[in-house]
Scaffold this active site. Structure first.
Site, mmCIF file in Angstrom:
data_model
loop_
_atom_site.group_PDB
_atom_site.id
_atom_site.type_symbol
_atom_site.label_atom_id
_atom_site.label_comp_id
_atom_site.label_asym_id
_atom_site.label_seq_id
_atom_site.Cartn_x
_atom_site.Cartn_y
_atom_site.Cartn_z
ATOM 1 N N SER A 189 -40.790 33.634 13.324
ATOM 2 C CA SER A 189 -40.783 33.503 11.876
ATOM 3 C C SER A 189 -41.837 34.414 11.246
ATOM 4 C CB SER A 189 -40.981 32.021 11.520
ATOM 5 O OG SER A 189 -40.802 31.792 10.160
ATOM 6 N N HIS B 120 -35.838 34.706 11.457
ATOM 7 C CA HIS B 120 -34.878 33.890 10.708
ATOM 8 C C HIS B 120 -35.233 33.965 9.233
ATOM 9 C CE1 HIS B 120 -37.424 29.914 11.025
ATOM 10 N NE2 HIS B 120 -38.089 30.893 10.475
#
Length: 198
Positions: free
Chosen positions: A101, A126
Site C-alpha cells: 500500500s 492497491h
C-alpha cells in the site's frame, strides 16, 4: 520485560570519549532511515524532519530509506513521498520484508535506478480506502470525491515512476496485487534486486 531501544556508542568528531545514543539516532547520523511500521502522521513527520535535517546538513550525501511496512494512511504517505522528491540528495529505497500500500508508494518514490528489493521481499499495490462507513450522506459523498482525487494522484505517480500506461496501473489498483522482488522489478517499482546472483 521490554528492554527498550538498544543503545550504541557514538563519538562525535573531535571528542575523545564516546557517548551512548539509541540505535536509531546512530543510524540517522549515517543517513539511514527506517520505515518499519504502519504509515501515520507521527512516523511521517519523523521521517520528513530527519530528511530535511540531513538535506540541510549535507546536500551531497545520499540517504537510504529501508522499508518494511504494511502501508497506512494515504496523506502521510504522500507527504513522505513529496519530501523524498524535495530533498537534494538522492534517496535510495530498499524493501526488506513487505512494502504494501503506502509502503510500496514510498518505495516507488526512491531515486530511479536506486530502488532496491531484497530477494524475498514482497510488494503490494492497491487503491486507497475510505474511513467513512457510518457518517452523514453528505460526508460520505465528499469523502468519496476526495478518495477519487487521491487515487488519481497515486495512479499518476505509479504510472510516471514505473513507465506503465495509466490504464494498466488503474486496472491493477482495483484489487490487491502482490509481487515478488522479481515481479516488482519487472513492474518497475524497483530497479534492482539486492544479493542477486543471476
Amino acid at each position: 520485560m521490554p528492554i527498550g531501544v538498544p543503545k550504541v556508542p557514538f563519538r562525535l568528531p573531535g571528542e575523545e570519549d564516546a557517548g551512548w545514543v539509541d540505535v536509531y539516532n546512530r543510524l540517522y547520523r549515517e543517513r539511514l532511515l527506517f520505515l518499519g511500521q504502519q504509515v501515520d502522521d507521527e512516523i511521517a513527520n519523523q521521517l520528513i524532519g530527519i530528511m530535511m535535517y540531513l538535506n540541510g546538513e549535507d546536500e551531497n550525501r545520499d540517504m537510504y530509506s529501508y522499508i518494511n511496512s504494511p502501508g497506512g494512511a494515504v496523506l502521510p504517505g504522500i507527504s513522505v513521498y513529496d519530501a523524498m522528491q524535495f530533498v537534494v540528495p538522492d534517496v535510495h529505497t530498499i524493501c526488506m520484508g513487505l512494502a504494501a500500500s503506502m509502503g510500496s508508494f514510498i518505495l516507488t518514490g526512491g531515486e530511479i535506478t536506486k530502488r532496491i528489493a531484497l530477494p524475498h521481499a514482497r510488494v503490494m499495490i492497491h487503491q486507497p480506502a475510505s474511513s467513512y462507513y457510518d457518517g452523514q450522506a453528505g460526508e460520505c459523498i465528499m469523502e468519496a470525491e476526495e478518495i477519487l482525487k487521491l487515487r488519481d494522484c497515486i495512479t499518476r505517480v505509479y504510472a510516471q515512476r514505473t513507465e506503465k500506461p495509466l490504464w494498466v496501473i488503474s486496472e491493477d489498483m482495483e484489487r490487491d496485487i502482490f509481487m515478488s522482488a522479481k515481479e516488482a522489478r519487472a513492474y518497475g517499482i524497483v530497479d534492482l534486486i539486492a544479493l542477486e546472483n543471476d
